[in-house]
Structure formats: structure tokens, C-alpha cells
Design a protein around this motif. Structure first.
Motif, PDB file in Angstrom:
ATOM      1  N   UNK A  29       1.994  -7.151  -5.309  1.00  0.00           N
ATOM      2  CA  UNK A  29       1.142  -6.277  -6.162  1.00  0.00           C
ATOM      3  C   UNK A  29       1.174  -4.846  -5.529  1.00  0.00           C
ATOM      4  N   UNK A  30       1.048  -3.767  -6.367  1.00  0.00           N
ATOM      5  CA  UNK A  30       1.360  -2.425  -5.709  1.00  0.00           C
ATOM      6  C   UNK A  30       0.157  -1.766  -5.787  1.00  0.00           C
ATOM      7  N   UNK A  31      -0.549  -1.351  -4.779  1.00  0.00           N
ATOM      8  CA  UNK A  31      -1.986  -0.445  -4.642  1.00  0.00           C
ATOM      9  C   UNK A  31      -1.693   0.848  -3.667  1.00  0.00           C
ATOM     10  N   UNK A  32      -1.282   1.924  -4.350  1.00  0.00           N
ATOM     11  CA  UNK A  32      -0.897   2.743  -3.496  1.00  0.00           C
ATOM     12  C   UNK A  32      -2.456   3.654  -2.766  1.00  0.00           C
ATOM     13  N   UNK A  33      -1.960   4.110  -1.548  1.00  0.00           N
ATOM     14  CA  UNK A  33      -3.271   4.818  -0.892  1.00  0.00           C
ATOM     15  C   UNK A  33      -3.223   6.114  -0.784  1.00  0.00           C
ATOM     16  N   UNK A  34      -4.072   6.947  -0.573  1.00  0.00           N
ATOM     17  CA  UNK A  34      -3.972   8.294  -0.790  1.00  0.00           C
ATOM     18  C   UNK A  34      -4.219   8.961   0.563  1.00  0.00           C
ATOM     19  N   UNK A  46      -5.121  -0.320   6.164  1.00  0.00           N
ATOM     20  CA  UNK A  46      -6.323  -0.273   6.105  1.00  0.00           C
ATOM     21  C   UNK A  46      -7.179   0.063   5.079  1.00  0.00           C
ATOM     22  N   UNK A  47      -6.858   1.255   4.658  1.00  0.00           N
ATOM     23  CA  UNK A  47      -7.628   1.885   3.355  1.00  0.00           C
ATOM     24  C   UNK A  47      -7.534   0.964   2.338  1.00  0.00           C
ATOM     25  N   UNK A  48      -6.322   0.378   2.071  1.00  0.00           N
ATOM     26  CA  UNK A  48      -6.170  -0.448   0.784  1.00  0.00           C
ATOM     27  C   UNK A  48      -6.924  -1.557   1.151  1.00  0.00           C
ATOM     28  N   UNK A  90       0.848  -1.194   0.048  1.00  0.00           N
ATOM     29  CA  UNK A  90      -0.128  -0.005   0.103  1.00  0.00           C
ATOM     30  C   UNK A  90       0.864   1.215  -0.005  1.00  0.00           C
ATOM     31  N   UNK A  91       1.776   1.549  -1.148  1.00  0.00           N
ATOM     32  CA  UNK A  91       2.467   2.589  -1.066  1.00  0.00           C
ATOM     33  C   UNK A  91       3.009   2.622  -2.477  1.00  0.00           C
ATOM     34  N   UNK A  92       3.234   3.908  -3.113  1.00  0.00           N
ATOM     35  CA  UNK A  92       3.649   4.447  -4.237  1.00  0.00           C
ATOM     36  C   UNK A  92       5.287   4.658  -4.418  1.00  0.00           C
ATOM     37  N   UNK A  93       5.882   4.231  -3.337  1.00  0.00           N
ATOM     38  CA  UNK A  93       7.287   4.435  -3.084  1.00  0.00           C
ATOM     39  C   UNK A  93       8.220   3.613  -4.056  1.00  0.00           C
ATOM     40  N   UNK A  94       8.921   4.030  -5.133  1.00  0.00           N
ATOM     41  CA  UNK A  94       9.603   3.157  -5.904  1.00  0.00           C
ATOM     42  C   UNK A  94      10.674   2.271  -4.970  1.00  0.00           C
ATOM     43  N   UNK A  95      11.202   3.027  -4.180  1.00  0.00           N
ATOM     44  CA  UNK A  95      12.285   2.191  -3.346  1.00  0.00           C
ATOM     45  C   UNK A  95      11.705   1.059  -2.679  1.00  0.00           C
TER      46      UNK A  95
END
Length: 203
Positions: A23-28, A52-54, A5-10
Motif C-alpha cells: 500500500x502507499x501512505x506518503x509521509x510529509x 518512522x512517521x508512517x 512511505x513515499x508519494x513517488x509514482x516511480x
């Protein structure tokens, strides 16, 4: 299925580095520090809110073939004066942060939350990072590279700024944004609680 649950490429690179399937599903989720909130309380709260959001969004969608397991994380740099440093708002803010870190040792704190249908586990990792004294010219040149823009504390230990860091005490990967040993221990414990037979690590 493990979901980051993060957009961080690192963080994405670090999980891939140790062979995890995810899988990658970023939260806002907003990442503002609340009044009186300690660094550990701050990063663990944000990590939990991301997870929790994701998890909620995925649970309300199509049914997954595999059990859902969501990993949330948040990292903050704590300046020697105790200020929690997130990502810089602009170049002036980046310069201010780097001056706070110059010639001193600071903390990097990452909160991690692992959420499944059987449990929610939360932990934090702290690493101490020493930075050489930086001149205004060095700070300006570093900011011009663009590297500080999306990084907590306005620097990345894995990039150009590595030349100014003579020592750390603690987990190196934590400074990059994800304490890998801690995450793996949490994943293994959660797998056991969920009774999963299939490993998350690809062979």
C-alpha cells in the motif's frame, strides 16, 4: 503488510514491476539538507524519518491483520562540485542543476529504511551517471517538457533525458529512485527476522 512511505509514482511503479503487494501512505517529512550533512547521511536520515512517521501513524490506528512493514526511501543527485541536488524550486533552478551535470559524471544516492516491530534496517546505494554536454537550447527545451519539475537533479533517466546519458556505473533502478535488488534483499532479511510465513510477492 508492506507500506511504501513515499508519494513517488516511480517508486510505486518499480515495486509493482517486481510483483510486490503493498500500500502507499506518503509521509510529509521535510527534505531539507542539514548543514555539513553528507549525501549518504542526508538520504538515509530522510528515509528513516519517512518510515518512522508512517509506522507511528499506522501503529496508532486500527490494528492490522498482517504484521506492519514500512519502506521509506529518499534519493539525491550529487553534482560534480559536491552540491546535493533535490527537486528544482523552479525553471531557473532546474536549468542551473542541468548545467552543473552537463558534460560530467555525477552520483545518485538513495537511502532506504525498512521498519517493522522487530527491527529497523537502513542502507544506501550509489550509482554514477555520465551526462553529455548540453547546450542552453537543449536545456531550455527539456525544461519546457515539464519532466524536470518533480525529480531530484532536474532529470529522469527513464524519460526524455535518457538521450543524454551514454553510461552509468551501478544500479539503473537506483537512478529512478529505488534500488530494487537492495530493497528485495532487505525485505527477505526482514521477513526472516519477523518469522513471516506468507510471501510479500504475489504468485
Amino acid at each position: 503488510m508492506l507500506v511504501l512511505a513515499s508519494a513517488s509514482p516511480r517508486r510505486r511503479e518499480l515495486l509493482a514491476q517486481i510483483g510486490l503487494n503493498f500500500r502507499v501512505l506518503p509521509s510529509s517529512i521535510p527534505e531539507d539538507v542539514r548543514s555539513g550533512e553528507s549525501p549518504v547521511a542526508y538520504v538515509t536520515r530522510v528515509a528513516r524519518e519517512k518510515a518512522r512517521a508512517v509506522y507511528t501513524a499506522q501503529s496508532e490506528g486500527d490494528a492490522e491483520e498482517d504484521a506492519l512493514l514500512v519502506l521509506g526511501a529518499d534519493t539525491a543527485v550529487v553534482a560534480p562540485n559536491g552540491e546535493i541536488l533535490g527537486k528544482p524550486a523552479d525553471e531557473a533552478d532546474a536549468a542551473r542543476m542541468l548545467r552543473l551535470l552537463s558534460g560530467a559524471t555525477h552520483e545518485v544516492v538513495t537511502g532506504v529504511c525498512l521498519l517493522s516491530d522487530v527491527a529497523e534496517e537502513i542502507a544506501a546505494e550509489v550509482t554514477y551517471v555520465t551526462v553529455n554536454t548540453l547546450s542552453d537550447a537543449e536545456i531550455a527545451a527539456y525544461i519546457a517538457t515539464g519532466e524536470p519539475n518533480d525529480k531530484a537533479g532536474a532529470y529522469g533517466i527513464q524519460g526524455y533525458a535518457a538521450r543524454w546519458i551514454p553510461r552509468i556505473h551501478g544500479c539503473y533502478f537506483n537512478v529512478m529512485g529505488l534500488p530494487l535488488a537492495l530493497v528485495v534483499n532487505m525485505l527477505e532479511g526482514m521477513q526472516a527476522r519477523m518469522g513471516l510465513q506468507r510471501r510479500l510477492v504475489a504468485r
